[in-house]
Scaffold this active site. Sequence first.
Site, PDB file in Angstrom:
ATOM      1  N   LEU A   1      46.102  42.916  37.772  1.00 60.75           N
ATOM      2  CA  LEU A   1      47.464  42.794  37.252  1.00 60.75           C
ATOM      3  C   LEU A   1      47.599  41.404  36.642  1.00 60.75           C
ATOM      4  O   LEU A   1      47.513  40.407  37.356  1.00 60.75           O
ATOM      5  CB  LEU A   1      48.454  42.965  38.427  1.00 60.75           C
ATOM      6  N   ASP A   2      47.733  41.356  35.340  1.00 61.24           N
ATOM      7  CA  ASP A   2      47.834  40.078  34.633  1.00 61.24           C
ATOM      8  C   ASP A   2      49.287  39.848  34.217  1.00 61.24           C
ATOM      9  O   ASP A   2      49.930  40.768  33.693  1.00 61.24           O
ATOM     10  CB  ASP A   2      46.930  40.105  33.393  1.00 61.24           C
TER      11      ASP A   2
ATOM     12  N   GLU B   1      39.305  37.174  32.786  1.00 63.46           N
ATOM     13  CA  GLU B   1      40.383  37.090  31.793  1.00 63.46           C
ATOM     14  C   GLU B   1      39.784  36.802  30.404  1.00 63.46           C
ATOM     15  O   GLU B   1      39.938  37.598  29.478  1.00 63.46           O
ATOM     16  CB  GLU B   1      41.407  36.013  32.189  1.00 63.46           C
TER      17      GLU B   1
ATOM     18  N   ASP C   1      50.257  42.934  42.482  1.00 59.05           N
ATOM     19  CA  ASP C   1      48.883  42.421  42.317  1.00 59.05           C
ATOM     20  C   ASP C   1      47.961  43.146  43.289  1.00 59.05           C
ATOM     21  O   ASP C   1      46.870  43.599  42.937  1.00 59.05           O
ATOM     22  CB  ASP C   1      48.806  40.924  42.677  1.00 59.05           C
TER      23      ASP C   1
ATOM     24  N   ASP D   1      40.847  41.676  36.342  1.00 56.89           N
ATOM     25  CA  ASP D   1      42.147  41.092  36.693  1.00 56.89           C
ATOM     26  C   ASP D   1      43.072  42.304  36.792  1.00 56.89           C
ATOM     27  O   ASP D   1      43.520  42.836  35.772  1.00 56.89           O
ATOM     28  CB  ASP D   1      42.609  40.128  35.585  1.00 56.89           C
TER      29      ASP D   1
ATOM     30  N   ASP E   1      47.143  31.200  44.251  1.00 55.76           N
ATOM     31  CA  ASP E   1      48.394  31.713  43.684  1.00 55.76           C
ATOM     32  C   ASP E   1      49.045  32.650  44.702  1.00 55.76           C
ATOM     33  O   ASP E   1      48.346  33.376  45.406  1.00 55.76           O
ATOM     34  CB  ASP E   1      48.121  32.571  42.424  1.00 55.76           C
TER      35      ASP E   1
ATOM     36  N   GLU F   1      40.102  39.131  40.664  1.00 55.59           N
ATOM     37  CA  GLU F   1      40.932  37.943  40.866  1.00 55.59           C
ATOM     38  C   GLU F   1      41.468  37.901  42.294  1.00 55.59           C
ATOM     39  O   GLU F   1      41.667  36.832  42.857  1.00 55.59           O
ATOM     40  CB  GLU F   1      42.127  37.953  39.894  1.00 55.59           C
ATOM     41  N   GLU F   2      41.700  39.063  42.848  1.00 57.85           N
ATOM     42  CA  GLU F   2      42.395  39.129  44.133  1.00 57.85           C
ATOM     43  C   GLU F   2      41.484  39.005  45.344  1.00 57.85           C
ATOM     44  O   GLU F   2      41.961  39.062  46.472  1.00 57.85           O
ATOM     45  CB  GLU F   2      43.222  40.423  44.213  1.00 57.85           C
TER      46      GLU F   2
HETATM   47  P1  AHG Z   1      47.762  36.289  36.579  1.00 54.18           P
HETATM   48  O1  AHG Z   1      49.113  36.900  36.719  1.00 54.18           O
HETATM   49  O2  AHG Z   1      46.659  37.322  36.537  1.00 54.18           O
HETATM   50  O3  AHG Z   1      47.487  35.200  37.591  1.00 54.18           O
HETATM   51  O4  AHG Z   1      47.642  35.611  35.149  1.00 54.18           O
HETATM   52  C1  AHG Z   1      48.661  34.763  34.697  1.00 54.18           C
HETATM   53  C2  AHG Z   1      48.165  34.017  33.497  1.00 54.18           C
HETATM   54  C3  AHG Z   1      48.290  34.731  32.167  1.00 54.18           C
HETATM   55  O5  AHG Z   1      48.668  36.042  32.185  1.00 54.18           O
HETATM   56  C4  AHG Z   1      49.317  33.955  31.402  1.00 54.18           C
HETATM   57  O6  AHG Z   1      48.992  33.884  30.070  1.00 54.18           O
HETATM   58  C5  AHG Z   1      49.315  32.630  32.069  1.00 54.18           C
HETATM   59  O7  AHG Z   1      48.919  32.841  33.393  1.00 54.18           O
HETATM   60  C6  AHG Z   1      50.667  32.024  32.040  1.00 54.18           C
HETATM   61  O8  AHG Z   1      50.594  30.756  32.569  1.00 54.18           O
HETATM   62  P2  AHG Z   1      51.844  29.751  32.458  1.00 54.18           P
HETATM   63  O9  AHG Z   1      52.914  30.334  33.322  1.00 54.18           O
HETATM   64  O10 AHG Z   1      51.284  28.462  32.970  1.00 54.18           O
HETATM   65  O11 AHG Z   1      52.223  29.689  31.005  1.00 54.18           O
HETATM   66 MN    MN Z   2      45.689  37.080  34.675  1.00 60.22          MN
HETATM   67 MN    MN Z   3      46.207  38.858  37.923  1.00 64.34          MN
END
Ligand code: AHG
Ligand code: MN
Ligand code: MN
Length: 329
Positions: free
Chosen positions: A120-121, A278, A76, A118, A70, A99-100
């Site tokens: 920053l989610d 998560e 983050d 995690d 990602d 996660e990072e």
């Molecule tokens: P992160 O920012 O830690 O990578 O997590 C993102 C996750 C979670 O927070 C969220 O519910 C989901 O990704 C959203 O995914 P979509 O955009 O595919 O819906």
């Molecule tokens: Mn997350």
């Molecule tokens: Mn995150």
Amino acid sequence: MEQSRIAHSIGIALDRFIKNNQGQFQYASGELSQLLRDIALASKVVNREVNKAGLIDIMGALGSQNSAGDDQQKLDVLANIRFTRALTKGGEVCALISEETESYVDLNNKGKYVIAIDPLDGSSNIDVNVSIGTIFSIYRRKSPEGTPIRDEDILQKGSEQVAAGYILYGSSTMLVYTTGHGVNGFTYEPTLGEYFLSHPDQKMPEDGKIFSVNEGPAASFPASVEKYLQYCKKDGSYTARYIGSLVADFHRNMLKGGIYIYPGTAKNPQGKLRLMYECNALSFIAEQAGGLASDGKNRILDIQPKALHQRTPFYVGSKKMVEKAKSFD
Ligand code: AHG
Ligand code: MN
Ligand code: MN
């Protein structure tokens, strides 16, 4: 006049609450309490940075990628630094999973605890001023203190968590956690710089009317999820709510009653969400609040992790809704 009518009680501060309840821990040595305080302090720093995000140059992508490929956002990375510093200084933590970072950090010390975080989610919501969060799980190490970290210390089942929680940077900032004796929620009072108990002994409604699913990839959902969604849409009595920040979606459903589902898709056959930093923490909290968490078949907390960044389909929320969703399988 009654004193309470002149000055309302501001309630119990987080530090006091942690101290008062320390005796509940199986290992009441004070180290777990210190870890919770460290997490709270780091979250205040992150909260300050999140609140200023539009004013200083910490929005947007950093130009790098994390372990899952990602794009990393500046926040983050910043949040990861804040939590890592706070958790590694005191000597209580022997290993940190984030996660990072691709592999876990072995702190080579005598710490008793392993943390998965995690930092920053909800990264996609940073730049648009929508709620984001932090998620953490705390485990006891299994190998003797002072010896090298082993896989068995790192790859522990969710059922072995000794504490877990999340911070929600929303319309107010909240810290919600459990040590296996119920769930308690604290709201941040920014002018005092303290969290105060606002949601004692939180329980999730047994049933609800909210379903939280990103239906964009629905064409490749398992048939059982499609059938459950049709069931939710059959007579207009259910409502859809999806923020796209897991912490925020989970928190709303915990208060109001609802289900969050992120199933396997063509792009992500095991779903998108990560078991270790998560799903496990939110599953522990959900169960402690009377809810359920499943991968569609098995209890999330019983899954033996095989890799740090392992993904799992995730169904979490009100007990009856999760049971109903599973019944279409
Ligand atoms: P992160 O920012 O830690 O990578 O997590 C993102 C996750 C979670 O927070 C969220 O519910 C989901 O990704 C959203 O995914 P979509 O955009 O595919 O819906
Ligand atoms: Mn997350
Ligand atoms: Mn995150």
